[in-house]
Design a protein around this motif. Structure first.
Motif, mmCIF file in Angstrom:
data_model
loop_
_atom_site.group_PDB
_atom_site.id
_atom_site.type_symbol
_atom_site.label_atom_id
_atom_site.label_comp_id
_atom_site.label_asym_id
_atom_site.label_seq_id
_atom_site.Cartn_x
_atom_site.Cartn_y
_atom_site.Cartn_z
ATOM 1 N N UNK A 350 0.835 -1.200 0.000
ATOM 2 C CA UNK A 350 0.000 0.000 0.000
ATOM 3 C C UNK A 350 0.872 1.254 0.000
ATOM 4 N N UNK A 351 1.978 1.198 0.740
ATOM 5 C CA UNK A 351 2.881 2.357 0.801
ATOM 6 C C UNK A 351 3.511 2.644 -0.558
ATOM 7 N N UNK A 369 -6.127 3.794 -8.223
ATOM 8 C CA UNK A 369 -7.376 3.141 -7.819
ATOM 9 C C UNK A 369 -7.353 1.662 -8.151
ATOM 10 N N UNK A 370 -6.828 1.312 -9.325
ATOM 11 C CA UNK A 370 -6.747 -0.096 -9.723
ATOM 12 C C UNK A 370 -5.809 -0.869 -8.809
ATOM 13 N N UNK A 371 -4.688 -0.248 -8.460
ATOM 14 C CA UNK A 371 -3.730 -0.932 -7.586
ATOM 15 C C UNK A 371 -4.318 -1.155 -6.199
ATOM 16 N N UNK A 376 -6.854 -4.832 -2.116
ATOM 17 C CA UNK A 376 -8.032 -5.211 -1.317
ATOM 18 C C UNK A 376 -8.543 -6.586 -1.708
ATOM 19 N N UNK A 377 -8.475 -6.908 -2.994
ATOM 20 C CA UNK A 377 -8.996 -8.195 -3.465
ATOM 21 C C UNK A 377 -8.153 -9.380 -3.017
ATOM 22 N N UNK A 534 -14.690 8.351 -7.980
ATOM 23 C CA UNK A 534 -14.084 9.026 -9.127
ATOM 24 C C UNK A 534 -12.575 8.900 -9.074
ATOM 25 N N UNK A 535 -11.959 8.694 -10.243
ATOM 26 C CA UNK A 535 -10.511 8.759 -10.414
ATOM 27 C C UNK A 535 -10.261 9.599 -11.659
#
Length: 610
Positions: A350-351, A369-371, A376-377, A534-535
């Motif tokens: 995440x960092x 956002x995709x990363x 999360x998945x 939104x991104x």
């Protein structure tokens, strides 16, 4: 060796010759308190020196880069408030390179210093402390244990008396173990933290120790006749070796002898010793209510899963509410999170992503956002909520310096070739303090850290505005408001630099306390689900919703250089009230025709709630 693969259902499975065996990853081993946590990492030697009478002594100074104990001639405790890059007389005699001697510095931080500052942490909004190693050791960082079953003698009130107690014991027999003054002070720290509803976890290092470790010292003294010969990876005996034998050190560092392994497990006697140590600190004298709340495990991937399964069975049996956190920097994190293994990891992945979008700006909003979605998945929702979201720590640059030096990638993201250039990089690295614009970016990064899914972690001093390059410069003495510090005017490579005033940053502290307060009062920010709103790549804006059945928060992050006009409606939040509130600015926002519009200034963010 069994390997783990992640199934789309969110459950991990271990693949063996006999087929696929389910290893559930449901978050069942995540305690409720971990999802609500605001973490604070303390490097004890550099946090607070409350008791000068217990300061380290020259004969007890060591470092894994060196061979044996003993400080350089003329060595003395370094002044807490001195210019970090100013070399004392004894340091100038050691050599011309600042990094040749800095590891032998000591500043005298101790456990009483942590106890004295628990109210400071409570006011900041901290609910959980991660302590770097506190076990008895000769280095400044304590990853080279002399004893696992004792707290460092110089962290407690009576080092000489503690030595006498240790000498009365048989370290291999837990029935002979006693409680030193440092041990008792540590238990007092746990008790004082509990009074403030603050959890405490400590650092465990189960694959290597120091040359001063009691069992390794026995081999050095008795050679082939030592009863602990099988505890370590001894490779050869002979007069050509200084110790009379050769052995394997962690990553080649001979100051850190590695424990012997048995397949995917540790040597049985080593394992039993570690189990005994685990019981001692989790349930002192059999009382789990007076012990630690969990562990952060160093270099978790360097020990086999068979060991970790057995060790976790013990941990969860001692305290079902315990949390274990693995230090894993890469995608191997997916392989070590399971109901019978680690609860969470230090969320370096995440960092990397956060640094790339908000600091280095090498990633677009949609890529970011995709990363985040990919990360999360990898895990179930409960696990994601408790992930320890780290930005800076004892193994990275400080956040303020990352922002000053935003052209460089996050340290953990460097490939081998870049890592080999680290000294060249720091020859051009800016060691100065951040300016006002850089502090503004710092605040935005922190806002995202506290608003996103997971448990935020503050590295000691980040909330006070401290700056510093990677190890060892990220381990300066804590800057406190009740102390006056020398200006920082020197440079490790004698380059020109600005004169920087060193002082506690009250504004930054207030910002972190505000973020912790906002998070603590909103269920949506602690345990809410995530939905991207939104991104915007052109504007460099990310907006998302955190929500529970009863609460919501809309978070807008504007990393761009222009004010962003953001619209949202009941399509973004069901049962949207007519008026909402930006918790950051304190402004009310009123809907018009069931739609809201807000102007988000550049390099800023909003947290919009009912």
């Amino acid at each position: 060796m069994a390997t783990l693969t992640l199934k789309s259902t969110g459950a991990a499975s271990a693949e063996t010759d006999g087929g696929s065996v389910e290893r559930p990853q449901t978050g069942a081993n995540i305690p409720e308190w971990a999802k609500d946590a605001v973490w604070y990492q303390i490097f004890p030697e550099r946090f607070r020196n409350a008791d000068p009478d217990n300061d380290p002594v020259p004969e007890r100074i060591g470092d894994p880069h060196s061979w044996d104990l003993g400080a350089p001639e003329g060595w003395e405790i370094s002044p807490w408030t001195g210019d970090w890059y100013q070399r004392a007389d004894w340091e100038q005699r050691v050599g011309t390179d600042f990094y040749d001697f800095v590891f032998t510095r000591r500043y005298g931080g101790d456990l009483q210093g942590v106890i004295d500052k628990l109210d400071y942490l409570d006011t900041l909004g901290v609910t959980a402390i991660y302590l770097n190693p506190v076990f008895d050791a000769v280095s400044l960082h304590k990853y080279d244990a002399s004893h696992f079953h004792h707290i460092d003698r110089h962290f407690g009130p009576d080092p000489e008396g503690d030595i006498e107690i240790m000498e009365q014991e048989n370290p291999s027999d837990p029935d002979t173990w006693q409680w030193t003054s440092a041990d008792k002070l540590f238990l007092e720290l746990l008790d004082e933290a509990r009074k403030r509803d603050i959890r405490v976890i400590i650092d465990g290092v189960w694959n290597h120790v120091g040359r001063d470790f009691w069992a390794f010292r026995d081999i050095r003294e008795h050679g082939r006749d030592s009863e602990f010969l099988d505890w370590f990876k001894i490779t050869d005996f002979g007069d050509e070796y200084e110790d009379g034998f050769d052995y394997e050190g962690w990553w080649g560092y001979m100051g850190l002898p590695e424990f012997a392994e048995d397949g995917e497990n540790l040597h049985p006697e080593v394992k039993q010793h570690i189990f005994d140590v685990t019981k001692r600190w989790m349930a002192p004298d059999g009382d789990a209510g007076s012990g630690i709340d969990g562990w952060r495990l160093d270099m978790a991937t360097e020990l086999g899963k068979e060991f970790w399964e057995e060790w976790h069975e013990l941990v969860y049996d001692l305290n079902p509410e315990a949390l274990t956190i693995a230090e894993i920097w890469g995608d191997e994190a997916r392989d070590f999170i399971a109901d019978d293994l680690f609860g969470v990891v230090m969320n370096y992945r995440w960092a990397y992503a956060t640094h790339a979008f908000l600091i280095q700006q090498s990633m677009t909003a949609s890529e970011f956002a995709d990363r985040l979605a990919d990360l999360r998945n990898d895990f179930d929702e409960r696990t994601n909520m408790a992930m320890q979201n780290i930005l800076d720590g004892h193994d990275t640059e400080r956040l303020a310096s990352m922002i000053v030096n935003d052209e460089y990638a996050y340290k953990g993201g460097m490939d081998d070739e870049e890592q080999s250039k680290i000294r060249d990089i720091y020859n051009t690295y800016e060691v100065r303090a951040p300016d006002d614009e850089e502090k503004k970016r710092h605040r935005l990064v922190a806002l995202f850290q506290f608003a996103y899914t997971g448990a935020p972690m503050i590295y000691y001093g980040t909330e006070a505005g401290m700056w510093g390059a990677d190890d060892p410069d990220d381990r300066k003495p804590m800057v406190w408001p009740d102390m006056e510090y020398d200006d920082e005017i020197n440079h490790p490579y004698s380059r020109q630099r600005p004169r920087d005033s060193v002082a506690f940053d009250h504004d930054m502290y207030s910002w972190y306390a505000k973020l912790a307060g906002i998070r603590g009062k909103r269920d949506a920010l602690r345990t809410g689900r995530f939905r991207l709103i939104k991104a915007d790549d052109d504007a460099r804006v990310l907006a998302f919703k955190r929500y529970t059945d009863d609460d919501f928060a809309i978070v807008v992050i504007n990393r761009g250089s222009e004010t962003y006009s953001f619209d949202f409606s009941s399509g973004d939040v069901t049962d949207l009230p007519r008026r909402v509130f930006d918790r950051v600015s304190g402004k009310r926002i009123i809907s018009r025709q069931n739609k809201f519009n807000v102007d988000v200034p550049p390099v800023s963010g909003m947290i919009i709630t009912p």
